[in-house]
Enzyme design. Structure first.
Site, mmCIF file in Angstrom:
data_model
loop_
_atom_site.group_PDB
_atom_site.id
_atom_site.type_symbol
_atom_site.label_atom_id
_atom_site.label_comp_id
_atom_site.label_asym_id
_atom_site.label_seq_id
_atom_site.Cartn_x
_atom_site.Cartn_y
_atom_site.Cartn_z
ATOM 1 N N GLY A 59 -12.148 19.418 45.889
ATOM 2 C CA GLY A 59 -13.066 18.593 46.247
ATOM 3 C C GLY A 59 -13.938 17.672 45.198
ATOM 4 N N CYS A 81 -13.364 29.881 54.728
ATOM 5 C CA CYS A 81 -14.713 29.756 53.858
ATOM 6 C C CYS A 81 -15.814 30.191 54.377
ATOM 7 C CB CYS A 81 -14.663 28.275 53.452
ATOM 8 S SG CYS A 81 -14.585 27.161 55.045
ATOM 9 N N GLY A 138 -11.038 21.940 51.797
ATOM 10 C CA GLY A 138 -10.328 22.840 50.820
ATOM 11 C C GLY A 138 -11.026 23.131 49.594
ATOM 12 N N SER A 139 -10.453 23.535 48.503
ATOM 13 C CA SER A 139 -11.343 24.150 47.653
ATOM 14 C C SER A 139 -12.426 23.326 46.815
ATOM 15 C CB SER A 139 -10.238 24.720 46.380
ATOM 16 O OG SER A 139 -9.846 23.602 45.705
ATOM 17 N N THR A 140 -13.350 23.929 46.415
ATOM 18 C CA THR A 140 -14.389 23.144 45.486
ATOM 19 C C THR A 140 -13.937 22.346 44.472
ATOM 20 O OG1 THR A 140 -15.972 24.618 46.319
ATOM 21 C CG2 THR A 140 -16.520 23.191 44.228
ATOM 22 N N GLU A 162 -15.907 19.591 53.071
ATOM 23 C CA GLU A 162 -16.059 20.969 53.404
ATOM 24 C C GLU A 162 -15.340 21.831 52.410
ATOM 25 O OE1 GLU A 162 -15.016 24.748 55.966
ATOM 26 O OE2 GLU A 162 -14.372 22.732 57.146
#
Length: 492
Positions: free
Chosen positions: A245, A299, A240-242, A262
């Site tokens: 994360g 991504c 998912g998104s940083t 990831e």
């Protein structure tokens, strides 16, 4: 408890199809805006129950013979393949994927990953190390010490999956985790969770013991938080998104939980001016996958094109032509290349980036306007040229069918521009000089580099540098990711 039809899905906890404490919420088809089904809204307590069930099941599952785990994964793949058409229809309805993507890249890849890790369950987990000869001393008498490095399962793994691929992404987590002897709690993306329940049902039918696989869904932040902070969870695997994360990483750090992350990407595609006509066509079609593949919601897409000035005008022109050939519309209709994005909110977000690009001085070469399709969350494939590396549209992940193009003069500048990013998942190099392409590839700060291709080798390690993630998976590397190394030493 008998499983209900997908229009009113139950949670799967400890081998039981369980009514959700929070009722149900609607899963919406991004193309038609119609309701696909009702997904269960778990409570925090139910998520912790799922983790507890996984903890209880771990003791026996981790000791099962690899052949037994392999057989269950293979049988689950058989069930998924048996119901292939229905699974693909559901994946398409939930995610808005085109028919080819839903069949070939979602369900088919999910099945293939279960097959791969059925074989992976049989891969050796022990490695003999060279013996060490010790002189007599404070630690004991002289002797020869032998050693084994043994991969052991981590324990209970929470798998938090992405919305862009409700089959391949969960399969890439669940199958290797189970192959290694872990048990799992799967928290699917709230936008398209119903496919993951189908996967759980396939594993149940294949003979996975109660508690080995658990699935809990919900729209509330509490659901995801509970799946991470449960004291029964040993590892979190997240796609998912940083931004999300980072928050998960903070919680994992407090509990010393293992992580596989990831996260976001802003893939650079360096295009050199030594390409011949065929090479340029390859670059255009490769970059064009940003539009066609999940409508840019991926991504790994080459969304940040860095083009040498000698080829810049020709590349922009050919990309614009390429966009012109793309049919946008109903993903079920023959010939559709670009379907909808996942939601109205995400459509608005992507469109806001296009408008931002205009304000920042980018030239809109193609797209930029909402397609006149009535229903559905559609974004026109958009090409922004004459960009600079300080623009937000160049630096931030848009996660939609938008490509930005930045010019460069020489190799040194091109590498510097590519590396001037907080992301580093997959970059790409197109060059007619293979030696140059590999030289440049080694200088790029990215977990993967495609040389004259956007294709991937599914045995190669996958993961990112910098803000794009932590750890590696795919192929045998996924088996390593879901295991701990133990040393066993003895004196001969």
């Amino acid at each position: 408890m008998t499983r209900q039809a997908d229009d009113s899905q139950r949670l799967f906890i400890g081998g039981e199809w369980t009514e959700p404490d929070g009722g149900h919420y609607e899963v919406v088809d991004p193309a038609s805006e119609e309701v696909v089904g009702l997904a269960p809204e778990a409570s925090r307590a139910q998520v912790h129950d799922a983790a507890s069930a996984a903890r209880e099941a771990f003791a026996s599952w981790s000791r099962t013979k690899p052949e037994e785990r392999a057989a269950i994964l293979d049988r689950a793949a058989d069930v998924m393949q048996r119901d292939f058409a229905a699974n693909a229809d559901l994946a398409q309805a939930e995610s808005g994927a085109t028919s080819g993507t839903a069949r070939g890249m979602q369900v088919a890849v999910g099945v293939a990953r279960f097959r791969r890790y059925a074989k992976g369950a049989l891969e050796p987990v022990e490695q003999g190390l060279p013996p060490q000869i010790n002189e007599a001393g404070p630690m004991g008498k002289a002797g020869v010490l032998g050693a084994l490095a043994v991969r052991q399962p981590v324990g209970v793994v929470t798998c938090i999956t992405s919305y862009n691929n409700p089959w391949a992404n969960p399969a890439g987590k669940v199958a290797p985790a189970l192959a290694m002897g872990n048990t799992v709690v799967v928290k699917p993306a709230p936008q398209d969770p119903l496919s993951v329940y189908r996967m759980a049902a396939a594993l149940e039918e294949a003979g996975a013991p109660p508690g080995v696989v658990n699935v809990v869904s919900g729209t509330a932040v509490d659901v995801g938080e509970a799946a991470v902070d449960s004291p029964d969870v040993d590892m979190v695997s997240f796609t998912g998104s940083t931004a999300v994360g980072r928050r998960i990483g903070e919680v994992c750090g407090r509990g010393m939980k293992r992580q596989l992350m990831e996260l976001g990407g802003k893939g650079a595609a360096l295009v050199f001016d030594d390409l011949d006509e065929a090479g340029l066509a390859s670059a255009v079609s490769g970059i064009g996958t940003t539009y066609a593949f999940y409508s840019g919601q991926i991504c790994t897409a080459p969304t940040r094109v860095i083009a040498q000035r000698g080829v810049y005008d020709a590349l922009v022109s050919k990309l614009a032509e390429y966009v012109g050939y793309m049919k946008v519309g109903d993903p079920r209709a023959p010939g559709t290349v670009v379907g909808p994005v996942i939601s109205a909110a995400h459509r608005d977000r992507v469109e806001s980036y296009v408008e931002l690009g205009r304000k920042e001085g980018a030239r809109v070469v193609a797209g930029g306007e909402r397609p006149a399709l009535g229903k559905g969350f559609y974004v026109a494939p958009t090409l922004l040229a004459d960009c600079t590396n300080d623009m937000r549209v160049v630096r931030e992940e848009i996660f939609g069918p938008v490509v930005v193009v930045v010019p460069f003069d020489d190799e040194e500048e091109g590498v510097a521009l590519a590396n001037d990013s907080e992301y580093g998942l997959i970059d790409y190099v197109w060059s007619g000089d293979v030696a140059r392409a590999f030289r440049v590839a080694r200088r790029l700060r990215a977990g993967g580099v495609g040389v004259n291709t956007v294709g991937r080798n599914m045995e190669a390690p996958f993961g990112g540098f910098k803000q794009s993630g932590v750890g590696r998976d795919v192929g045998s590397y996924a088996l390593h990711a879901y295991s701990e190394l133990q040393s066993i030493v003895w004196q001969g």
